[in-house]
Design a protein around this motif. Structure first.
Motif: not given
Ligand code: ADP
Ligand code: MG
Length: 330
Positions: A74, A197-198, A214, A216, A276-277
């Motif tokens: 991420s 994870p993106r 990210d 978190s 985790y975006e």
């Protein structure tokens, strides 16, 4: 089984046939040898997970392996980097073949969808902890950084916030469990233990996003890092437009988690950690490109606000929004 046999049996081949970049020399010598292709920068980050701090005692070995790598990937995603290599420092209380098999299976599953190669590490005995260092590649000078947000940029977030937070509540407050159906429970536990994870989204935002981070520690806490690093600017957020966990949107279910009004549920979601975006900023001229990307990648991406000169985060009525992210040492 001694330490060397264990490394040979469990770790040596992780990611070897994943399609990740080759390495000049991997596990087996004092150090690994890596070549960074010319025109690229090496992007490096580490994250440690300790039992009882970052995951509850009951977390299955598979999920510990999966999550330990996912949270590191991420960070690479947030920089727009392509994953290449990772090292694994693991402290184990005992040699448990079944546990290790499941742990490696978790890593292996993620490595197959997001190629990355294990190139070294350390194995010791003690309280369970897993520390991973990831290395990725990005074209020189193109990495997405926290410091690039400009006044007038749009603010975006991917995914739905608070889903991992709900997963954690399900683990910690077991009495709630029967009130959710089992597929709903499984969904939220999965969001907690196996974050997505993106990575592809991050790579696709190179040359589009002006900053990226990210999520978190919670959207507000992480967005604040971006705003601070971008010259102490601020943001106005359309709070009602921020996508949050579906179960927080129905009054009855939100009430079961102790949120007896819509604002409390929303406050939880935008401060909850572990999602985790990606939260990123971009010029308004990129709106169509970003919506196109979201559709193409089948990742929900929502425009949630605007960067402004006045430091701090505000709702659209101009009220200051408090930050309650997760902090160690407090
Ligand atoms: P040294 O004592 O020289 O530090 P080690 O005996 O600890 O080396 O490790 C031997 C080899 O195994 C090294 O290449 C190291 O990177 C690798 N290794 C050790 N533990 C792990 C692990 N958990 N995952 C991957 N590689 C590991
Ligand atoms: Mg040595």
């Amino acid at each position: 089984m001694n330490e060397f046999a264990l490394i040979e049996a469990y770790f040596k081949h992780l990611g070897a046939d994943s399609g990740a970049p080759a390495c000049d020399m991997g596990i087996g010598d004092d150090c690994a040898l890596l070549s960074v292709p010319s025109g690229y920068q090496l992007v490096v980050s580490s994250d440690t997970l300790i039992r009882g701090v970052h995951f509850p005692e009951s977390t299955p070995a598979y999920d510990i392996g999966y999550k330990a790598l996912a949270v590191n990937l991420s960070d690479l995603a947030a920089m727009g980097a392509t994953p290449a290599w990772f090292s694994l420092c693991i402290t184990l209380p005992e040699f448990d073949e079944q546990w290790l098999g499941q742990f490696c299976h978790g890593i292996d599953t993620l490595v197959r969808s997001t190629p990355i190669r294990l190139i070294g590490g350390d194995t010791t005995k003690g309280v369970l902890s897993v520390s991973i260092q990831v290395m990725g590649l990005v074209k020189s000078g193109q990495a997405l950084c926290r410091h690039g947000a400009n006044v007038g940029d749009d603010v975006y977030v991917s995914g739905r916030l608070g889903e991992a937070g709900i997963g954690l509540r399900l683990v910690l407050d077991e009495p709630i469990l029967p009130r959710m159906n089992s597929s709903q429970c499984a969904y939220y536990l999965n969001r907690l233990n196996r974050p997505s994870p993106r990575v592809v989204l991050g790579q696709s935002l190179l040359n589009i996003a002006s900053s990226c981070i990210d999520v978190s520690d919670g959207l507000l806490a992480d967005l604040n890092h971006t705003l601070d690093r971008s010259g102490k600017v601020g943001a106005i957020l359309d709070l009602k437009n921020i996508p949050i966990a579906e179960c927080l949107m129905t009054t009855e279910q939100a009430a079961e988690f102790g949120f007896n009004n819509e604002n409390k549920a929303r406050e939880f979601a935008i401060n909850a950690g572990d999602d985790y975006e990606l939260c990123f900023t971009a010029r308004p001229s990129h709106r169509n490109a970003i919506q196109g990307l979201a559709t193409q990648l089948v990742v929900p991406v929502q425009r949630i606000g605007t960067v402004v000169e006045e430091p701090g985060v505000y709702d659209i009525a101009g009220n200051f929004v408090n930050v309650r992210g997760y902090r160690h040492f407090q």
